[in-house]
Write an enzyme that holds these catalytic residues in place. Structure first.
Site, mmCIF file in Angstrom:
data_model
loop_
_atom_site.group_PDB
_atom_site.id
_atom_site.type_symbol
_atom_site.label_atom_id
_atom_site.label_comp_id
_atom_site.label_asym_id
_atom_site.label_seq_id
_atom_site.Cartn_x
_atom_site.Cartn_y
_atom_site.Cartn_z
ATOM 1 N N LYS A 79 0.828 -1.126 -0.028
ATOM 2 C CA LYS A 79 0.027 -0.101 0.251
ATOM 3 C C LYS A 79 0.843 1.212 0.090
ATOM 4 O O LYS A 79 0.468 2.144 -0.815
ATOM 5 C CB LYS A 79 -0.890 -0.008 1.179
ATOM 6 C CG LYS A 79 -1.910 -1.024 1.257
ATOM 7 C CD LYS A 79 -2.592 -1.186 2.705
ATOM 8 C CE LYS A 79 -2.138 -1.090 3.810
ATOM 9 N NZ LYS A 79 -1.603 -2.440 4.235
ATOM 10 N N ARG A 124 -9.693 0.961 8.832
ATOM 11 C CA ARG A 124 -9.145 -0.412 9.063
ATOM 12 C C ARG A 124 -10.064 -1.290 9.832
ATOM 13 O O ARG A 124 -9.740 -2.317 10.175
ATOM 14 C CB ARG A 124 -7.841 0.064 10.133
ATOM 15 C CG ARG A 124 -6.470 -0.519 9.538
ATOM 16 C CD ARG A 124 -5.591 -0.506 10.573
ATOM 17 N NE ARG A 124 -4.177 -1.345 10.335
ATOM 18 C CZ ARG A 124 -3.368 -0.841 9.638
ATOM 19 N NH1 ARG A 124 -3.732 0.516 8.947
ATOM 20 N NH2 ARG A 124 -2.374 -1.397 9.393
ATOM 21 N N ARG A 127 11.736 -5.657 4.664
ATOM 22 C CA ARG A 127 11.517 -4.151 4.362
ATOM 23 C C ARG A 127 12.340 -3.328 5.220
ATOM 24 O O ARG A 127 12.814 -3.541 6.169
ATOM 25 C CB ARG A 127 10.100 -4.031 4.849
ATOM 26 C CG ARG A 127 10.032 -2.275 4.809
ATOM 27 C CD ARG A 127 8.487 -2.028 5.152
ATOM 28 N NE ARG A 127 7.754 -2.259 6.207
ATOM 29 C CZ ARG A 127 6.348 -2.541 6.351
ATOM 30 N NH1 ARG A 127 5.784 -1.801 5.274
ATOM 31 N NH2 ARG A 127 5.806 -3.097 7.272
ATOM 32 N N ARG A 167 11.388 -1.731 10.816
ATOM 33 C CA ARG A 167 10.414 -1.064 11.672
ATOM 34 C C ARG A 167 10.259 -1.984 12.941
ATOM 35 O O ARG A 167 10.334 -3.267 12.576
ATOM 36 C CB ARG A 167 8.862 -0.955 10.923
ATOM 37 C CG ARG A 167 8.863 0.166 10.159
ATOM 38 C CD ARG A 167 7.514 0.470 9.340
ATOM 39 N NE ARG A 167 6.234 -0.259 9.982
ATOM 40 C CZ ARG A 167 5.309 -0.366 9.227
ATOM 41 N NH1 ARG A 167 5.164 0.242 7.910
ATOM 42 N NH2 ARG A 167 4.217 -0.949 9.571
ATOM 43 N N ARG A 194 -0.400 -8.925 13.614
ATOM 44 C CA ARG A 194 -0.753 -7.833 12.617
ATOM 45 C C ARG A 194 -1.723 -8.576 11.660
ATOM 46 O O ARG A 194 -2.813 -8.124 11.082
ATOM 47 C CB ARG A 194 0.342 -6.915 11.844
ATOM 48 C CG ARG A 194 0.694 -6.017 13.068
ATOM 49 C CD ARG A 194 2.181 -5.568 12.314
ATOM 50 N NE ARG A 194 2.087 -4.833 11.184
ATOM 51 C CZ ARG A 194 3.201 -4.813 10.241
ATOM 52 N NH1 ARG A 194 4.339 -5.174 10.683
ATOM 53 N NH2 ARG A 194 2.727 -4.219 9.126
HETATM 54 P P1 AP5 Z 1 5.055 -1.815 1.865
HETATM 55 O O1 AP5 Z 1 4.419 -0.765 0.621
HETATM 56 O O2 AP5 Z 1 5.627 -1.078 2.879
HETATM 57 O O3 AP5 Z 1 3.607 -2.287 2.285
HETATM 58 P P2 AP5 Z 1 2.299 -1.838 3.086
HETATM 59 O O4 AP5 Z 1 1.272 -2.596 2.469
HETATM 60 O O5 AP5 Z 1 2.148 -0.248 3.167
HETATM 61 O O6 AP5 Z 1 2.590 -2.372 4.737
HETATM 62 P P3 AP5 Z 1 2.556 -1.801 5.867
HETATM 63 O O7 AP5 Z 1 3.295 -2.981 6.949
HETATM 64 O O8 AP5 Z 1 3.051 -0.687 6.171
HETATM 65 O O9 AP5 Z 1 0.646 -1.647 6.247
HETATM 66 P P4 AP5 Z 1 0.375 -1.905 7.722
HETATM 67 O O10 AP5 Z 1 -1.024 -1.682 7.143
HETATM 68 O O11 AP5 Z 1 0.493 -3.152 8.363
HETATM 69 O O12 AP5 Z 1 1.107 -0.875 8.293
HETATM 70 P P5 AP5 Z 1 0.576 0.628 8.778
HETATM 71 O O13 AP5 Z 1 1.772 1.619 8.666
HETATM 72 O O14 AP5 Z 1 -0.646 1.125 8.176
HETATM 73 O O15 AP5 Z 1 5.791 -2.971 1.156
HETATM 74 C C1 AP5 Z 1 6.068 -3.893 2.163
HETATM 75 C C2 AP5 Z 1 7.433 -4.422 1.513
HETATM 76 O O16 AP5 Z 1 7.346 -4.999 0.546
HETATM 77 C C3 AP5 Z 1 8.492 -3.226 1.410
HETATM 78 O O17 AP5 Z 1 9.747 -3.688 1.479
HETATM 79 C C4 AP5 Z 1 8.406 -3.132 -0.297
HETATM 80 O O18 AP5 Z 1 9.705 -2.656 -0.783
HETATM 81 C C5 AP5 Z 1 8.243 -4.338 -0.685
HETATM 82 N N1 AP5 Z 1 7.346 -4.635 -1.962
HETATM 83 C C6 AP5 Z 1 6.230 -3.623 -2.135
HETATM 84 N N2 AP5 Z 1 5.605 -3.945 -3.226
HETATM 85 C C7 AP5 Z 1 6.385 -5.194 -3.686
HETATM 86 C C8 AP5 Z 1 6.228 -5.942 -4.978
HETATM 87 N N3 AP5 Z 1 5.386 -5.740 -5.994
HETATM 88 N N4 AP5 Z 1 6.838 -6.941 -5.263
HETATM 89 C C9 AP5 Z 1 8.076 -7.231 -4.104
HETATM 90 N N5 AP5 Z 1 8.170 -6.514 -3.234
HETATM 91 C C10 AP5 Z 1 7.367 -5.479 -2.837
HETATM 92 O O19 AP5 Z 1 0.331 0.675 10.343
HETATM 93 C C11 AP5 Z 1 1.118 0.505 11.268
HETATM 94 C C12 AP5 Z 1 0.447 0.311 12.648
HETATM 95 O O20 AP5 Z 1 -0.126 1.470 12.991
HETATM 96 C C13 AP5 Z 1 -0.859 -0.713 12.787
HETATM 97 O O21 AP5 Z 1 -0.413 -2.012 13.340
HETATM 98 C C14 AP5 Z 1 -1.646 0.099 13.762
HETATM 99 O O22 AP5 Z 1 -0.952 -0.469 15.201
HETATM 100 C C15 AP5 Z 1 -1.428 1.614 13.692
HETATM 101 N N6 AP5 Z 1 -2.416 2.014 12.651
HETATM 102 C C16 AP5 Z 1 -2.502 2.641 11.351
HETATM 103 N N7 AP5 Z 1 -3.391 2.754 10.810
HETATM 104 C C17 AP5 Z 1 -4.445 2.624 11.908
HETATM 105 C C18 AP5 Z 1 -5.744 2.815 11.930
HETATM 106 N N8 AP5 Z 1 -6.690 3.244 10.773
HETATM 107 N N9 AP5 Z 1 -6.445 2.523 12.976
HETATM 108 C C19 AP5 Z 1 -5.800 1.897 13.983
HETATM 109 N N10 AP5 Z 1 -4.393 1.931 14.291
HETATM 110 C C20 AP5 Z 1 -3.829 2.084 12.887
#
Ligand code: AP5
Ligand code: ZN
Length: 217
Positions: free
Chosen positions: A13, A88, A127, A160, A171
């Site tokens: 994402k 979420r 990552r 991270r 997660r």
């Molecule tokens: P990346 O693009 O970083 O993936 P992502 O989907 O953004 O993953 P996240 O882990 O950031 O999502 P998340 O939803 O768990 O975390 P968030 O920060 O929102 O890609 C991942 C890896 O793959 C990278 O190394 C990239 O290079 C590689 N890659 C990408 N595309 C690829 C491809 N096509 N082929 C190969 N490799 C590829 O949330 C973190 C925390 O914040 C949550 O756990 C929660 O505690 C809190 N939080 C955030 N939002 C909320 C909410 N709305 N409500 C409550 N708590 C929240």
């Protein structure tokens, strides 16, 4: 365009959000990035959120909803936005619908990035994120040319805290229990578009832009 990106942790994402937002000229609003900025800035919100993030749990809805409400009120979001990581759960989706109803501007589309859990575990374990510019790399799939340093800005790369294996498992459980039901929620609202998010980053970007273009104003 008012766009929501959904998909499991590690679906790509954040990676795709950069390209999609640039393509459609809209700001990218990532709740995870806002929480992490607060953690590194040592704010009260950051201290509170860190407990939940390190456990792999969701930050409480009232905190997250208020933060998003404030961010959507900024002038740059008036003509559209990309939300990454929000909503979420179904309760957050209902609050978002309420906020957008008040503004008279409903969501244009919700893009679901489909990947299997085996792939997301590989993506999360390799990552690395730039401390300075926030760019996301992968040790195997998208490696920086010098280990530990960002090619874009020279910043230091870090792993991270919530990418440790135990936290990743939690997660993924939270995703399955609380976030996956959003897929049906938005399908019932007739707003959902899903794409295959496996394959090279550029190919996924191309699929995403092709799927979203019909929804651009
Ligand atoms: P990346 O693009 O970083 O993936 P992502 O989907 O953004 O993953 P996240 O882990 O950031 O999502 P998340 O939803 O768990 O975390 P968030 O920060 O929102 O890609 C991942 C890896 O793959 C990278 O190394 C990239 O290079 C590689 N890659 C990408 N595309 C690829 C491809 N096509 N082929 C190969 N490799 C590829 O949330 C973190 C925390 O914040 C949550 O756990 C929660 O505690 C809190 N939080 C955030 N939002 C909320 C909410 N709305 N409500 C409550 N708590 C929240
Ligand atoms: Zn950088």
């Amino acid at each position: 365009m008012r766009l929501v990106l959904v998909g499991p942790p590690g679906a790509g994402k954040g990676t795709q959000a950069e390209f999609i937002a640039a393509n459609f000229g809209i700001p990218k609003i990532s709740t995870g990035d806002i929480f992490r900025a607060n953690v590194s800035g040592g704010t009260e919100l950051g201290r509170m959120a860190k407990k939940y993030m390190d456990a792999g749990d969701l930050v409480p809805d009232e905190v997250t909803n208020a933060m998003v409400r404030d961010r959507l009120a900024e002038p740059d979001a008036a003509d559209g936005f990309l939300l990454d990581g929000f909503p979420r759960n179904v309760a957050q989706a209902e609050v978002l619908n309420g906020m957008l109803d008040e503004l008279g501007s409903p969501l244009s589309v919700v893009l679901d990035l489909e990947v299997d859990f085996e792939e997301v575990v590989k993506r999360l374990s390799g990552r690395r994120t730039c401390k300075k510019c926030g760019h996301v790399w992968h040790l195997e799939f998208d490696p920086p040319s010098t280990g530990g340093v960002c090619d874009k800005c020279g910043g230091e790369l870090y792993q991270r805290d919530d990418d440790q294996p135990g936290t990743v498992r939690r997660r993924l459980e939270v995703y399955a229990d609380q976030t996956a039901p959003l897929i049906d929620f938005y399908r019932n609202e007739d707003r959902l578009v899903a794409i295959d998010a496996l394959g090279a980053v550029e190919d996924v970007t191309e699929r995403a832009i092709a799927a979203l273009t019909p929804f651009a104003d």
